[in-house]
Structures are given as structure tokens and as C-alpha cells.
Scaffold this active site. Structure first.
Site, short mmCIF file in Angstrom:
data_model
loop_
_atom_site.label_atom_id
_atom_site.label_comp_id
_atom_site.label_asym_id
_atom_site.label_seq_id
_atom_site.Cartn_x
_atom_site.Cartn_y
_atom_site.Cartn_z
N ILE A 58 0.84 -1.20 0.00
CA ILE A 58 0.00 0.00 0.00
C ILE A 58 0.87 1.25 0.00
CG2 ILE A 58 -1.65 1.36 1.36
CD1 ILE A 58 -2.92 -1.38 2.16
N SER A 60 3.84 1.51 -1.18
CA SER A 60 4.46 1.58 -2.50
C SER A 60 3.49 2.12 -3.54
CB SER A 60 4.97 0.20 -2.90
OG SER A 60 5.49 0.21 -4.21
N GLN A 61 2.29 1.59 -3.56
CA GLN A 61 1.31 1.99 -4.57
C GLN A 61 0.76 3.39 -4.33
OE1 GLN A 61 0.20 0.07 -7.50
NE2 GLN A 61 2.25 -0.50 -6.85
N GLU A 62 0.57 3.76 -3.08
CA GLU A 62 -0.06 5.05 -2.78
C GLU A 62 0.89 6.24 -2.85
OE1 GLU A 62 -3.30 5.78 -2.34
OE2 GLU A 62 -3.69 3.69 -2.88
N SER A 63 2.14 6.05 -2.43
CA SER A 63 3.05 7.21 -2.37
C SER A 63 4.45 6.91 -2.86
CB SER A 63 3.13 7.73 -0.94
OG SER A 63 3.88 6.83 -0.12
#
Length: 130
Positions: A58, A60-63
Site C-alpha cells: 500500500i 508503495s502503490q499510494e506514495s
């Protein structure tokens, strides 16, 4: 009583998600930044009965584990922190890259998963997680 998921369903959630290969590739690129948060991620994951890989994915994907953030905020200043908590969902109360913030976002995740599980008890774990 555990604040996390029921112990009988505490299994590696990350490996059951649909875009595992894509998420994994992105997370591998972010691994250097993720290592900085390994200890707090593991502590939060253990306390909430989550797979640490899910928290890392999460982030990695979000920020991109903070790479895309300006002082903790996204470009539109609507989401905050490594896991990108939305202002509309809940007011962030801790420093954007702190263990407290990781715990706040992960707790919201657990509550959301539990809500889906309660509404859709016949769904598979994979479908509930998506």
C-alpha cells in the site's frame, strides 16, 4: 481481544490480491525506501494481524514510499502520509512517516476489511480483500 482480523483468517493477504505481479514489481523498485520502515511495519502488522507485505504494498502503490509526497501530502493536498489517508476519511493525527501514522492507516484498513467481511460473509477471502 485482538483489534485485528480474526486469527483463523490471519493469513498472507498480499499474495491473494489480483495485481500481485504488478504490485510486487513496483514494491521491488521501492525496496530501498521500504527498508527504512521495516521495523514499524512489522510491529504494526503483528499487532493488527496483517501481512507486513500488504502494508508495504500500500505504501508503495499510494506514495511510492514517500517519493511522491510534499511534506507528507499528495499533489492535491487531499491525502496524507505513506499510505495516503484521505482528509475526508479521517483527519491524520501523526507525522506522515511515523509508526503512529502507519498504525492509524493500517487500523482503518483492518476496520474496512472487517466491514466488508461482515457484509459479505460468503465471499472468498480474496474477494473480500479486493
Amino acid at each position: 481481544e485482538s483489534k485485528g482480523l480474526d486469527r483463523d483468517v490471519c493469513k498472507p493477504a498480499f499474495s491473494y490480491t489480483a495485481g500481485y505481479a504488478i504490485v510486487r514489481k513496483t514494491a521491488e523498485a521501492d525496496l530501498v525506501r521500504l527498508r527504512r520502515y521495516e521495523v514499524p511495519i512489522r510491529r504494526v502488522a503483528r499487532n493488527l494481524c496483517l501481512d507486513p507485505a500488504l502494508i508495504g504494498a500500500i505504501m508503495s502503490q499510494e506514495s511510492r514510499v514517500g517519493l511522491l509526497l510534499n511534506n507528507g501530502w499528495d499533489q492535491g493536498r487531499q491525502k496524507y502520509g505513506l499510505m495516503q489517508i484521505s482528509r475526508q476519511l479521517q483527519q491524520p493525527y501523526a507525522v506522515w512517516d511515523s509508526e503512529e501514522h502507519i498504525n492509524q492507516c493500517s487500523t482503518i484498513l483492518v476496520l474496512s476489511i472487517n466491514e466488508v467481511r461482515a457484509r459479505h460473509p460468503t465471499w472468498t477471502w480474496d474477494r473480500q480483500l479486493r
